[in-house]
Design a protein around this motif. Sequence first.
Motif, mmCIF file in Angstrom:
data_model
loop_
_atom_site.group_PDB
_atom_site.id
_atom_site.type_symbol
_atom_site.label_atom_id
_atom_site.label_comp_id
_atom_site.label_asym_id
_atom_site.label_seq_id
_atom_site.Cartn_x
_atom_site.Cartn_y
_atom_site.Cartn_z
ATOM 1 N N PRO A 99 42.790 10.178 77.984
ATOM 2 C CA PRO A 99 41.882 10.619 76.919
ATOM 3 C C PRO A 99 42.065 9.887 75.595
ATOM 4 O O PRO A 99 41.087 9.641 74.888
ATOM 5 C CB PRO A 99 42.212 12.101 76.753
ATOM 6 C CG PRO A 99 42.832 12.515 78.033
ATOM 7 C CD PRO A 99 43.546 11.294 78.549
ATOM 8 N N SER A 100 43.300 9.505 75.253
ATOM 9 C CA SER A 100 43.538 8.915 73.931
ATOM 10 C C SER A 100 42.833 7.572 73.731
ATOM 11 O O SER A 100 42.527 7.200 72.609
ATOM 12 C CB SER A 100 45.031 8.785 73.657
ATOM 13 O OG SER A 100 45.612 7.893 74.575
ATOM 14 N N ASN A 101 42.561 6.846 74.822
ATOM 15 C CA ASN A 101 41.833 5.584 74.664
ATOM 16 C C ASN A 101 40.559 5.545 75.517
ATOM 17 O O ASN A 101 39.891 4.525 75.583
ATOM 18 C CB ASN A 101 42.729 4.376 74.957
ATOM 19 C CG ASN A 101 43.195 4.309 76.388
ATOM 20 O OD1 ASN A 101 42.820 5.122 77.232
ATOM 21 N ND2 ASN A 101 44.029 3.328 76.684
ATOM 22 N N ASN A 102 40.264 6.666 76.186
ATOM 23 C CA ASN A 102 39.059 6.821 77.009
ATOM 24 C C ASN A 102 38.931 5.721 78.066
ATOM 25 O O ASN A 102 37.847 5.230 78.342
ATOM 26 C CB ASN A 102 37.803 6.866 76.133
ATOM 27 C CG ASN A 102 36.614 7.428 76.897
ATOM 28 O OD1 ASN A 102 36.773 8.261 77.775
ATOM 29 N ND2 ASN A 102 35.421 6.971 76.563
ATOM 30 N N LYS A 103 40.065 5.353 78.683
ATOM 31 C CA LYS A 103 40.054 4.334 79.733
ATOM 32 C C LYS A 103 40.468 4.955 81.055
ATOM 33 O O LYS A 103 41.271 5.881 81.098
ATOM 34 C CB LYS A 103 40.990 3.182 79.384
ATOM 35 C CG LYS A 103 40.515 2.415 78.165
ATOM 36 C CD LYS A 103 41.173 1.073 78.087
ATOM 37 C CE LYS A 103 40.695 0.428 76.795
ATOM 38 N NZ LYS A 103 40.220 -0.879 76.954
ATOM 39 N N VAL A 104 39.917 4.397 82.125
ATOM 40 C CA VAL A 104 40.243 4.822 83.483
ATOM 41 C C VAL A 104 41.118 3.752 84.114
ATOM 42 O O VAL A 104 40.835 2.556 83.990
ATOM 43 C CB VAL A 104 38.962 5.043 84.317
ATOM 44 C CG1 VAL A 104 39.302 5.369 85.759
ATOM 45 C CG2 VAL A 104 38.117 6.156 83.699
ATOM 46 N N TYR A 105 42.177 4.203 84.788
ATOM 47 C CA TYR A 105 43.137 3.298 85.405
ATOM 48 C C TYR A 105 43.277 3.614 86.891
ATOM 49 O O TYR A 105 43.002 4.731 87.320
ATOM 50 C CB TYR A 105 44.519 3.459 84.750
ATOM 51 C CG TYR A 105 44.523 3.130 83.284
ATOM 52 C CD1 TYR A 105 44.725 1.817 82.853
ATOM 53 C CD2 TYR A 105 44.323 4.110 82.322
ATOM 54 C CE1 TYR A 105 44.727 1.498 81.499
ATOM 55 C CE2 TYR A 105 44.321 3.801 80.966
ATOM 56 C CZ TYR A 105 44.523 2.505 80.565
ATOM 57 O OH TYR A 105 44.519 2.192 79.223
ATOM 58 N N LEU A 106 43.743 2.634 87.639
ATOM 59 C CA LEU A 106 44.147 2.868 89.010
ATOM 60 C C LEU A 106 45.296 3.862 88.934
ATOM 61 O O LEU A 106 46.260 3.643 88.185
ATOM 62 C CB LEU A 106 44.607 1.566 89.676
ATOM 63 C CG LEU A 106 45.300 1.698 91.030
ATOM 64 C CD1 LEU A 106 44.322 2.214 92.077
ATOM 65 C CD2 LEU A 106 45.863 0.357 91.459
ATOM 66 N N GLY A 107 45.212 4.968 89.647
ATOM 67 C CA GLY A 107 46.251 5.986 89.587
ATOM 68 C C GLY A 107 47.099 6.002 90.835
ATOM 69 O O GLY A 107 46.599 5.865 91.945
ATOM 70 N N LYS A 108 48.382 6.145 90.632
ATOM 71 C CA LYS A 108 49.331 6.284 91.732
ATOM 72 C C LYS A 108 50.224 7.474 91.417
ATOM 73 O O LYS A 108 50.730 7.591 90.301
ATOM 74 C CB LYS A 108 50.180 5.026 91.887
ATOM 75 C CG LYS A 108 49.385 3.800 92.274
ATOM 76 C CD LYS A 108 50.291 2.599 92.449
ATOM 77 C CE LYS A 108 49.498 1.381 92.882
ATOM 78 N NZ LYS A 108 50.364 0.262 93.252
ATOM 79 N N MET A 109 50.375 8.361 92.393
ATOM 80 C CA MET A 109 51.241 9.533 92.218
ATOM 81 C C MET A 109 52.281 9.531 93.326
ATOM 82 O O MET A 109 52.003 9.151 94.453
ATOM 83 C CB MET A 109 50.437 10.839 92.300
ATOM 84 C CG MET A 109 49.410 10.994 91.229
ATOM 85 S SD MET A 109 48.629 12.650 91.154
ATOM 86 C CE MET A 109 48.278 13.048 92.833
ATOM 87 N N SER A 110 53.467 10.012 92.963
ATOM 88 C CA SER A 110 54.560 10.138 93.906
ATOM 89 C C SER A 110 55.246 11.478 93.647
ATOM 90 O O SER A 110 55.646 11.758 92.514
ATOM 91 C CB SER A 110 55.533 8.979 93.712
ATOM 92 O OG SER A 110 56.657 9.135 94.529
ATOM 93 N N LEU A 111 55.369 12.292 94.674
ATOM 94 C CA LEU A 111 55.923 13.639 94.547
ATOM 95 C C LEU A 111 57.338 13.710 95.103
ATOM 96 O O LEU A 111 57.615 13.213 96.193
ATOM 97 C CB LEU A 111 55.034 14.635 95.295
ATOM 98 C CG LEU A 111 55.490 16.081 95.319
ATOM 99 C CD1 LEU A 111 55.441 16.681 93.920
ATOM 100 C CD2 LEU A 111 54.630 16.888 96.268
#
Length: 130
Positions: free
Chosen positions: A92-104
């Motif tokens: 939200p702070s720069n209104n950019k979308v990134y490739l997201g990677k999550m690891s649990l």
Amino acid sequence: MKKTLTLALVALTLSAGIAVAQDPIEGVWQTQPDDGAFAHITLAPCGDKFCGLISKSFRDGKEFKSANHNKKLVYDMVPQGGNKYEGKVWRPSNNKVYLGKMSLSGNVLTMRGCVAGGLICSKQTWSRVK
């Protein structure tokens, strides 16, 4: 008696079939502070993928009503196996979308926002709220 027992077994079998296993990333997660604020993100299925909505926002430890309330921060996350997921994240702070990677790992979710096809990533560690 036999008919009652049979009906009870059928009902139990049907109700057990309705229960669906919950994915381990489902729930509420607290982000790391970013630009002085942090949020609670509610991760849940959205179609055959996972999405995360901003459910609460905090600044200086106090809850406030952000303009981003109920917006998707995480979307199109697809399980990759081994408690890893890939999709997109919005900052939200720069209104950019990134490739997201999550690891649990247990109650810790490592979130990465990446550019250059995933070669350069910035990460946050989120903790499970519930």
